[in-house]
Write a protein that holds these residues in place. Structure first.
Motif, PDB file in Angstrom:
ATOM      1  N   HIS B 294      -1.097 -22.143  57.095  1.00  0.00           N
ATOM      2  CA  HIS B 294      -2.182 -21.697  57.966  1.00  0.00           C
ATOM      3  C   HIS B 294      -3.551 -22.267  57.609  1.00  0.00           C
ATOM      4  O   HIS B 294      -4.504 -22.035  58.325  1.00  0.00           O
ATOM      5  N   ILE B 295      -3.673 -23.007  56.522  1.00  0.00           N
ATOM      6  CA  ILE B 295      -4.982 -23.626  56.254  1.00  0.00           C
ATOM      7  C   ILE B 295      -5.035 -25.055  56.798  1.00  0.00           C
ATOM      8  O   ILE B 295      -5.952 -25.820  56.489  1.00  0.00           O
ATOM      9  N   GLU B 296      -4.094 -25.411  57.670  1.00  0.00           N
ATOM     10  CA  GLU B 296      -4.013 -26.767  58.217  1.00  0.00           C
ATOM     11  C   GLU B 296      -5.374 -27.322  58.667  1.00  0.00           C
ATOM     12  O   GLU B 296      -5.776 -28.415  58.265  1.00  0.00           O
ATOM     13  N   PHE B 297      -6.070 -26.563  59.503  1.00  0.00           N
ATOM     14  CA  PHE B 297      -7.338 -27.062  60.050  1.00  0.00           C
ATOM     15  C   PHE B 297      -8.351 -27.350  58.939  1.00  0.00           C
ATOM     16  O   PHE B 297      -9.114 -28.322  59.007  1.00  0.00           O
ATOM     17  N   ALA B 298      -8.350 -26.504  57.915  1.00  0.00           N
ATOM     18  CA  ALA B 298      -9.297 -26.692  56.813  1.00  0.00           C
ATOM     19  C   ALA B 298      -9.035 -28.019  56.115  1.00  0.00           C
ATOM     20  O   ALA B 298      -9.963 -28.777  55.808  1.00  0.00           O
ATOM     21  N   VAL B 299      -7.748 -28.323  55.880  1.00  0.00           N
ATOM     22  CA  VAL B 299      -7.410 -29.566  55.194  1.00  0.00           C
ATOM     23  C   VAL B 299      -7.819 -30.763  56.044  1.00  0.00           C
ATOM     24  O   VAL B 299      -8.468 -31.708  55.569  1.00  0.00           O
ATOM     25  N   ILE B 300      -7.459 -30.689  57.342  1.00  0.00           N
ATOM     26  CA  ILE B 300      -7.777 -31.820  58.219  1.00  0.00           C
ATOM     27  C   ILE B 300      -9.296 -32.009  58.317  1.00  0.00           C
ATOM     28  O   ILE B 300      -9.810 -33.127  58.213  1.00  0.00           O
ATOM     29  N   GLY B 301      -9.991 -30.892  58.474  1.00  0.00           N
ATOM     30  CA  GLY B 301     -11.451 -30.973  58.559  1.00  0.00           C
ATOM     31  C   GLY B 301     -12.043 -31.608  57.318  1.00  0.00           C
ATOM     32  O   GLY B 301     -12.923 -32.479  57.407  1.00  0.00           O
ATOM     33  N   ALA B 302     -11.539 -31.196  56.150  1.00  0.00           N
ATOM     34  CA  ALA B 302     -12.072 -31.728  54.897  1.00  0.00           C
ATOM     35  C   ALA B 302     -11.805 -33.222  54.784  1.00  0.00           C
ATOM     36  O   ALA B 302     -12.683 -33.989  54.351  1.00  0.00           O
ATOM     37  N   VAL B 303     -10.604 -33.648  55.177  1.00  0.00           N
ATOM     38  CA  VAL B 303     -10.274 -35.074  55.062  1.00  0.00           C
ATOM     39  C   VAL B 303     -11.168 -35.910  55.976  1.00  0.00           C
ATOM     40  O   VAL B 303     -11.701 -36.950  55.574  1.00  0.00           O
ATOM     41  N   ILE B 304     -11.359 -35.443  57.226  1.00  0.00           N
ATOM     42  CA  ILE B 304     -12.206 -36.209  58.150  1.00  0.00           C
ATOM     43  C   ILE B 304     -13.634 -36.280  57.616  1.00  0.00           C
ATOM     44  O   ILE B 304     -14.242 -37.352  57.568  1.00  0.00           O
ATOM     45  N   LEU B 305     -14.136 -35.153  57.161  1.00  0.00           N
ATOM     46  CA  LEU B 305     -15.493 -35.124  56.623  1.00  0.00           C
ATOM     47  C   LEU B 305     -15.622 -36.087  55.447  1.00  0.00           C
ATOM     48  O   LEU B 305     -16.574 -36.879  55.361  1.00  0.00           O
ATOM     49  N   GLY B 306     -14.609 -36.047  54.556  1.00  0.00           N
ATOM     50  CA  GLY B 306     -14.616 -36.953  53.410  1.00  0.00           C
ATOM     51  C   GLY B 306     -14.639 -38.405  53.853  1.00  0.00           C
ATOM     52  O   GLY B 306     -15.403 -39.217  53.329  1.00  0.00           O
ATOM     53  N   GLY B 307     -13.818 -38.705  54.862  1.00  0.00           N
ATOM     54  CA  GLY B 307     -13.751 -40.076  55.361  1.00  0.00           C
ATOM     55  C   GLY B 307     -15.074 -40.544  55.924  1.00  0.00           C
ATOM     56  O   GLY B 307     -15.534 -41.654  55.662  1.00  0.00           O
ATOM     57  N   VAL B 308     -15.701 -39.664  56.703  1.00  0.00           N
ATOM     58  CA  VAL B 308     -16.972 -40.026  57.334  1.00  0.00           C
ATOM     59  C   VAL B 308     -18.063 -40.202  56.282  1.00  0.00           C
ATOM     60  O   VAL B 308     -18.882 -41.127  56.358  1.00  0.00           O
ATOM     61  N   ILE B 309     -18.052 -39.327  55.275  1.00  0.00           N
ATOM     62  CA  ILE B 309     -19.047 -39.450  54.193  1.00  0.00           C
ATOM     63  C   ILE B 309     -18.850 -40.767  53.444  1.00  0.00           C
ATOM     64  O   ILE B 309     -19.801 -41.515  53.199  1.00  0.00           O
ATOM     65  N   ALA B 310     -17.589 -41.070  53.121  1.00  0.00           N
ATOM     66  CA  ALA B 310     -17.303 -42.312  52.400  1.00  0.00           C
ATOM     67  C   ALA B 310     -17.786 -43.508  53.209  1.00  0.00           C
ATOM     68  O   ALA B 310     -18.415 -44.431  52.679  1.00  0.00           O
ATOM     69  N   ASP B 311     -17.533 -43.470  54.517  1.00  0.00           N
ATOM     70  CA  ASP B 311     -17.928 -44.563  55.402  1.00  0.00           C
ATOM     71  C   ASP B 311     -19.445 -44.755  55.364  1.00  0.00           C
ATOM     72  O   ASP B 311     -19.956 -45.868  55.253  1.00  0.00           O
ATOM     73  N   GLU B 312     -20.165 -43.634  55.439  1.00  0.00           N
ATOM     74  CA  GLU B 312     -21.627 -43.686  55.449  1.00  0.00           C
ATOM     75  C   GLU B 312     -22.158 -44.238  54.118  1.00  0.00           C
ATOM     76  O   GLU B 312     -23.073 -45.055  54.080  1.00  0.00           O
ATOM     77  N   LEU B 313     -21.546 -43.785  52.998  1.00  0.00           N
ATOM     78  CA  LEU B 313     -21.997 -44.250  51.690  1.00  0.00           C
ATOM     79  C   LEU B 313     -21.767 -45.745  51.537  1.00  0.00           C
ATOM     80  O   LEU B 313     -22.640 -46.465  51.036  1.00  0.00           O
ATOM     81  N   VAL B 314     -20.608 -46.205  51.994  1.00  0.00           N
ATOM     82  CA  VAL B 314     -20.323 -47.635  51.906  1.00  0.00           C
ATOM     83  C   VAL B 314     -21.331 -48.415  52.724  1.00  0.00           C
ATOM     84  O   VAL B 314     -21.856 -49.443  52.299  1.00  0.00           O
TER      85      VAL B 314
END
Lengths: 506, 329
Positions: B294-314
């Protein structure tokens, strides 16, 4: 020049301000007496705006000093200027349209009862300030429902509410009707009686004559002279504004123009629908469109190019009637426009030089809808070489090029279309000297090939140096046409400030 | 940034998640699970490609999940409840999805409404319409239409008992057409250009309104295709939640795959890898016991956020390097 010390409210001494590559102000002096209206005039780029921004604390001078009541002051931020009673009324008003007049006047200084707004007190206080500017409205009126002229009065009331003693008005009448302008002058008269001083910046010399007690003229960032109340005449002002030494930086070699390519008959632009415009453009001719900022030059180009279609009249290209309803139409008729703001209107900043150059010609070079990569590569290589665009390769994003190279990319895009009529809006603004002369060289070459060129420029040297003929606009109207032999800075300024037509257009 | 680098980055992340999941859950590598994963990636990939076209123009399409619902309920309703013939049903669906896309696009370009608002209203509208149409009852094919259902359920057998699901083939076809359209036709170039700078593109003689409308039509049509395949896959649809949140999965996959919501940027390959990553993540959450489902959305949200942050930092790192290089010149 320092006025009577007891009477001098504001004094500017030896202000110098440099921006990278440009010296905007050089040792400028200015003084303002109590209850006086001082007009500051000058051509585009003479340094008026920079000087006013310094007085309002928006920008800081590199050297020189500002004195208020004889004391040296530092204006590091807008708040400093306001504390000293100096308020700038911007050309674009800074009001919140969704708030009422009282809320705007006291924005950030609201009357409160505990944590709550005290509307009653606020409205009472606001009413007094609104009356002071002759505005008979309910303080609860939403600002967005007021006319521009009344909004401006609200802004002045706001300045009075912070005890402003100096009001700096930057082109205050640019969007006012004749009646509103008259009303504003009355308000200025009342303010004078209350001891408020006004610095009045305007391109409209007739208004300056009507409202100013004294005129100070700037030219190329320096004091060019002053006129007392009785000496303020149209001719005297123009004489001081112009008359700068021309560096023989670029001189166009005139050549014999060909057939008439573009004919504009009684054209009406949406921005000045009541004015009709007539002119002709011949093949191989370079024509300048001069005028002061806000004269409607850019708007005319946008209408010719179909961005804001004409509301009346007609255009003829090679004798055939064509009224472009979109840039696509205009391009199909053989027009091209290098727009005023290349980053906003000309370039795909995050795409390569190649994609930028080919954008307009993709449709012509397509192979049944597919991109013609060989053709595209060839085209961009040709343009990079021809225009001498400095870029590591043709995939470099346009945003990483210098201003001059960006402009060459935009030009290259249009050269690829082989236009009959090339419209250029401030083609060399913000471009270094080297790239500038390269762009002039290109204009020359294109004209020699028979392209008709119409360029808008606020750079006098450019107008004088590059044009076969100059059209001058003032408030949406073509006020005159000057052949190369009649061309002088004085003649242009005369027409650009609404003087009598010297030679009839067409 | 170079699109290849983005694809490489997202592929690396996908590989990482695949390896972690494979190590944490034995059932991950079974043929059944992998086939299932591929089928789901294929179905969602079709939606993501559609929305990618809209995102490339700088817009957004929130109506996808509801179009999936409308079509997913409409197809069995027309075939099984109304008993209409398949060609008629397909024709109606085709007309409806093209029409919806046209309406979205025209409202956005001609009335200058915001894409978010238009497609948010569309999201609510079509969900309600689907529920009204079916009387909020589950509609399905029952035991009929098995031939048609092979489009979604059949596996083309390969060696070792492993098969390629048909939707995967459909995705490949859609992806190839989409990639050719985006990268090799003038229209694809126009879409990228107008996403980058609409005004400059219009000033270069391109009918940007028409191209924008086209993007919304593509998105609606692919959502419709996805809706049909989804319902054929699971045999029946409940109008109340069929396709719920699918627009968000599609948008998330497109963003993970390198589409910028500012527009002007995106690749089809990236979008598919982004979709695969989303599906592997969901699969991981289901299979790995340590992660509660049941925490599916939390995991997906965290991964997308992480990806976007990494992209911005790069991106910032690259900009700083460039500034330093220029300072040395």
């Amino acid at each position: 020049m320092a006025g009577d010390a007891s009477n001098c409210l504001l004094e500017v001494r030896g202000i110098t301000k440099e921006f990278p590559g440009v010296r905007a102000l050089r040792g400028v002096n200015l003084h303002l007496r109590r209850g006086e209206v001082l007009a500051v005039i000058g051509e585009n780029g003479a340094g008026k705006s920079t000087l006013m921004k310094i007085l309002a604390g928006v920008q800081q001078p590199d050297s020189g000093e500002v004195r208020v009541d004889g004391n040296k002051v530092t204006l590091e931020k807008v708040g400093d200027a306001l504390d000293l009673g100096i308020a700038l009324i911007h050309q674009e008003l800074n009001l919140a349209g969704n708030l009422d007049a009282a809320a705007n006047i006291f924005l950030g200084r609201e009357f409160r009862k505990g944590p709550f707004l005290d509307r009653r007190t606020q409205h009472e206080k606001a009413r007094a300030f609104l009356e002071a500017v002759g505005l008979d409205i309910d303080p609860a009126t939403l600002v967005s429902t007021l006319t521009i002229g009344r909004q401006q009065l609200v802004e002045i009331a706001k300045a009075l509410s912070v005890n402003a003693r100096v009001l700096i008005m930057d082109e205050p009448t640019s969007s006012l009707s004749a009646k509103e302008t008259e009303n504003l002058f009355q308000v200025i008269g009342d303010l004078k009686k209350r001891g408020v001083s006004v610095v009045y910046i305007s391109h409209r010399l007739s208004e300056v004559k009507a409202v100013a007690d004294r005129v100070s003229v700037l030219r190329d960032g320096e004091n060019a002279g002053e006129l007392g109340r009785d000496a303020i005449t149209h001719d005297a002002m123009v004489r001081l504004m112009v008359g700068r030494e021309l560096s023989q930086f670029y001189q166009h070699k005139p050549h014999e123009p060909g057939e008439c390519v573009l004919e504009v008959n009684r054209l009406r632009t949406p921005i000045h629908p009541e004015k009709e415009i007539n002119f002709q453009l011949r093949a191989g001719e370079i024509v300048a469109l001069a005028g002061l900022v806000g004269a409607g030059r850019t708007e005319l180009l946008l209408t010719l190019f179909g961005v804001t279609p004409a509301t009346g009249g007609e255009m003829r290209i090679d004798g055939k009637a064509h009224n472009p309803m979109s840039p696509r139409d205009a391009i199909a008729y053989g027009l091209a426009l290098v727009p005023e703001d290349r980053k906003l209107q000309g370039l795909l900043l995050e795409m390569g030089v190649r994609e930028n150059i080919s954008l307009a010609s993709l449709n012509r070079d397509q192979r049944r809808g597919f991109l013609n990569f060989d053709q595209e590569l060839e085209l961009s290589a040709e343009m990079i070489q021809k225009m001498r665009i400095k870029t590591p390769n043709d995939r470099q994003f346009a945003q990483f090029l210098s201003g001059g190279n960006q402009q060459k990319v935009v030009l290259g895009k249009w050269l690829a279309m082989r236009p009959k009529v090339l419209l250029l809006d401030e083609p060399t603004r913000g471009i270094d000297v080297g790239a500038k002369s390269e762009i002039y060289g290109l204009m020359e070459e294109l004209a020699a090939d028979g392209v008709a060129i119409l360029f808008v420029s606020s750079d006098m040297e450019e107008v004088l140096g590059m044009s076969d003929r100059t059209l001058v606009m003032h408030e949406g109207r073509l006020t005159g046409e000057l052949a190369r032999s009649e061309l002088s800075e004085e003649a242009i300024m005369h027409l650009a400030t609404g003087g009598e037509t010297k030679s009839v257009a067409n | 940034m170079n699109p290849m680098k983005k694809i490489l980055g997202i592929s690396g992340l996908l590989l990482f998640v695949v390896i972690v999941t494979a190590m944490a859950a034995d059932s991950f590598t079974t043929a059944y699970n992998i086939e299932n994963l591929i089928r789901r990636t294929a179905l969602f990939g079709i939606l993501s490609i559609g929305v990618a076209f809209v995102i490339i123009t700088g817009g957004i399409d929130l109506s996808i999940g509801s179009i999936v619902c409308l079509v997913g309920c409409g197809l069995p309703w027309m075939l099984a409840v109304k008993g209409w013939s398949l060609p008629v049903a397909l024709l109606i669906i085709g007309v409806v999805v093209v029409g919806l896309g046209l309406i979205h696009g025209l409202l956005i370009t001609k009335l200058r409404l915001q894409p978010f608002v238009v497609t948010l209203c569309a999201l609510l509208l079509y969900r309600g319409l689907a529920r009204g149409l079916t009387g909020d009852q589950t509609v399905g094919f029952g035991t009929n239409f098995t031939g048609l259902r092979t489009l979604a359920t059949y596996k083309i057998p390969l060696i070792g008992g492993f098969g390629v699901p048909v939707p995967c083939v459909i995705l490949v076809v859609v992806a190839v057409i989409a990639a050719i359209f985006l990268n090799r036709t003038i229209y694809g170039r126009y879409l990228l250009a107008l996403g980058n700078n609409e005004q400059a593109t219009r000033f270069s003689g391109i009918n940007t309104d028409r191209m924008t409308v086209l993007a919304y039509v593509i998105s609606a049509v692919l959502a419709g295709l996805g809706g049909m395949l989804f319902v054929l896959d699971v045999n029946s649809a409940q109008p109340v939640d069929f396709g719920n949140f699918y627009e968000l999965y599609a948008i998330a996959a497109a963003v993970l795959g390198g589409c910028s919501l500012r527009g002007g940027e995106g690749t089809i390959v990236g979008v598919i890898i982004g979709t695969a990553l989303m599906q592997v993540l969901r699969n991981m959450i289901t299979l790995v016991d340590a992660i509660p489902t049941h925490i599916e959305f939390a995991v997906i949200g965290a991964v997308i956020l992480g990806g976007v942050i990494a992209d911005e930092l790069v991106k910032r790192y690259a900009a700083r390097k460039r500034a330093e290089r220029q300072a040395h010149h």
